[in-house]
Write a protein that holds these residues in place. Structure first.
Motif, PDB file in Angstrom:
ATOM      1  N   VAL A 279       0.841  -1.199   0.000  1.00 35.94           N
ATOM      2  CA  VAL A 279       0.000   0.000   0.000  1.00 35.94           C
ATOM      3  C   VAL A 279       0.876   1.249   0.000  1.00 35.94           C
ATOM      4  O   VAL A 279       0.592   2.225  -0.708  1.00 35.94           O
ATOM      5  CB  VAL A 279      -0.947  -0.004   1.217  1.00 35.94           C
ATOM      6  N   GLN A 316      -8.055   0.608  -3.064  1.00 39.87           N
ATOM      7  CA  GLN A 316      -9.261   0.329  -2.294  1.00 39.87           C
ATOM      8  C   GLN A 316      -8.920  -0.015  -0.840  1.00 39.87           C
ATOM      9  O   GLN A 316      -9.636   0.382   0.089  1.00 39.87           O
ATOM     10  CB  GLN A 316     -10.042  -0.819  -2.937  1.00 39.87           C
ATOM     11  N   GLN A 317      -7.835  -0.737  -0.647  1.00 41.36           N
ATOM     12  CA  GLN A 317      -7.407  -1.059   0.715  1.00 41.36           C
ATOM     13  C   GLN A 317      -7.062   0.214   1.482  1.00 41.36           C
ATOM     14  O   GLN A 317      -7.364   0.334   2.678  1.00 41.36           O
ATOM     15  CB  GLN A 317      -6.203  -2.001   0.686  1.00 41.36           C
ATOM     16  N   ASP A 320     -10.365   1.536   2.604  1.00 43.70           N
ATOM     17  CA  ASP A 320     -11.174   0.711   3.499  1.00 43.70           C
ATOM     18  C   ASP A 320     -10.550   0.500   4.873  1.00 43.70           C
ATOM     19  O   ASP A 320     -11.264   0.441   5.875  1.00 43.70           O
ATOM     20  CB  ASP A 320     -11.440  -0.651   2.861  1.00 43.70           C
ATOM     21  N   GLU A 321      -9.240   0.358   4.914  1.00 47.14           N
ATOM     22  CA  GLU A 321      -8.587   0.028   6.177  1.00 47.14           C
ATOM     23  C   GLU A 321      -8.563   1.245   7.103  1.00 47.14           C
ATOM     24  O   GLU A 321      -8.267   2.356   6.680  1.00 47.14           O
ATOM     25  CB  GLU A 321      -7.181  -0.489   5.939  1.00 47.14           C
TER      26      GLU A 321
END
Length: 327
Positions: A279, A316-317, A320-321
């Protein structure tokens, strides 16, 4: 049998009638004259009631004064700087409204709620109509943001011995270790333990230190790790993209992970150090790609994809995280 059937019908008659329109009173059959000549006792006449109010009337004989749908509790989304309010479906949305030099009505759903921007010549009626037209999108984004904020709130760190937070996607536990100076770095991370348990970050902080002191010591250590890692990843991706970066600055922005300037200056949020390395790599490559394409056009995303093929999943992570709450 007929008497038993009649009793059963009488027993269940009227169930659910509180949800039905008032029914007409059934016809009353006059009682038969008794065979005996003895006078029949007459019950006392009912005491007249005071003029009936909706609360004293029979439920069966009166329709509800307020439709059932209107009694449902509305969800509330309130922006701290809200100046206008509208009901969208089953939600009451209070939003920030500002006018400016623009050509269209714009919508932004952030951590604080909904913000609406409109040209100076647009009427308030048109603004409200535009908000209602975008109701589905607005409510979906507000719900997603609310859920995300709840996840973030659940990760709020209690700054004390034993506090836990993620470091490069893995849990780390703080241990206050004032016996060691750690003069050069202020703390040290123990090697990984067998079995995959959390690693220990030892900070040179007194056992009776205030939460703010523990937090500041942990932040200083994390920022040093972030700067070191970011430089390594910038040096890795810059040659692959054919660009050259000149300066790295660490930011603490609430809603932005990074930025790039045409002069080669890169700003990266130090809190990225909480995420897994892939990420972090996506954000680094994203900002370096801006040194070639200073927009988010199709060509820009092709540039990012050339070095981070799965950037969509990683992006997206990042959304979302939940990042630990440091407040």
């Amino acid at each position: 049998m007929r008497g038993m059937l009649q009793f059963t019908m009488d027993l269940f008659e009227g169930l659910g009638s509180e949800f039905a329109p008032p029914a007409q009173a059934p016809a009353v059959t006059p009682p038969r004259r008794p065979r005996k000549k003895a006078p029949v006792p007459v019950p006392p006449a009912p005491v007249p009631l005071v003029a009936a109010t909706p609360s004293t009337e029979s439920v069966v004989d009166a329709r509800p004064a307020v439709p059932l749908a209107d009694t449902l509790t509305l969800a509330h989304f309130v922006h701290p700087q809200a100046t206008r309010e509208v009901v969208l479906g089953s939600a009451r949305v209070a939003y920030e409204f500002k006018r400016g030099q623009r050509k269209t009505i714009g919508f932004l759903v952030g951590a604080e709620g909904l913000s609406v921007r409109a040209p100076r010549w647009v009427t308030l009626r048109d603004v409200d109509a535009a908000v209602r037209e975008k109701a589905d999108w607005i409510l979906r984004k507000l719900a997603e943001t609310q859920q995300r904020n709840a996840r973030v709130e659940a990760t709020r760190i209690a700054w004390e011995d034993g506090a836990e937070f993620p470091f490069l996607g893995e849990p780390v536990v703080i241990r206050l270790d004032p016996k060691h100076g750690f003069a050069s770095v202020g703390g040290t991370l123990d090697p990984a333990v067998e079995g995959g348990g959390p690693r220990t970050l030892r900070l040179a902080v007194a056992q009776n230190a205030a939460p703010s002191q523990i937090r500041d010591a942990a932040q200083a250590w994390l920022m040093r790790q972030a700067r070191k890692l970011f430089i390594e990843r910038l040096d890795h991706f810059a040659p692959l993209l054919g660009v050259s970066w000149q300066k790295l600055s660490l930011s603490n922005a609430a809603t932005r992970w990074g930025s790039a300037s045409a002069d080669g200056s890169i700003r990266l949020n130090w809190r990225l150090i909480h995420f897994r390395l892939p990420v972090v790599d996506y954000v680094v490559a994203h900002e370096l790609a801006h040194l070639r394409v200073m927009d988010h056009s199709h060509r820009f995303w092709e540039t990012v994809e050339s070095v981070v093929p799965d950037y969509g999943v990683l992006r997206q992570q990042l959304k979302d995280e939940a990042v630990p709450r440091w407040g």
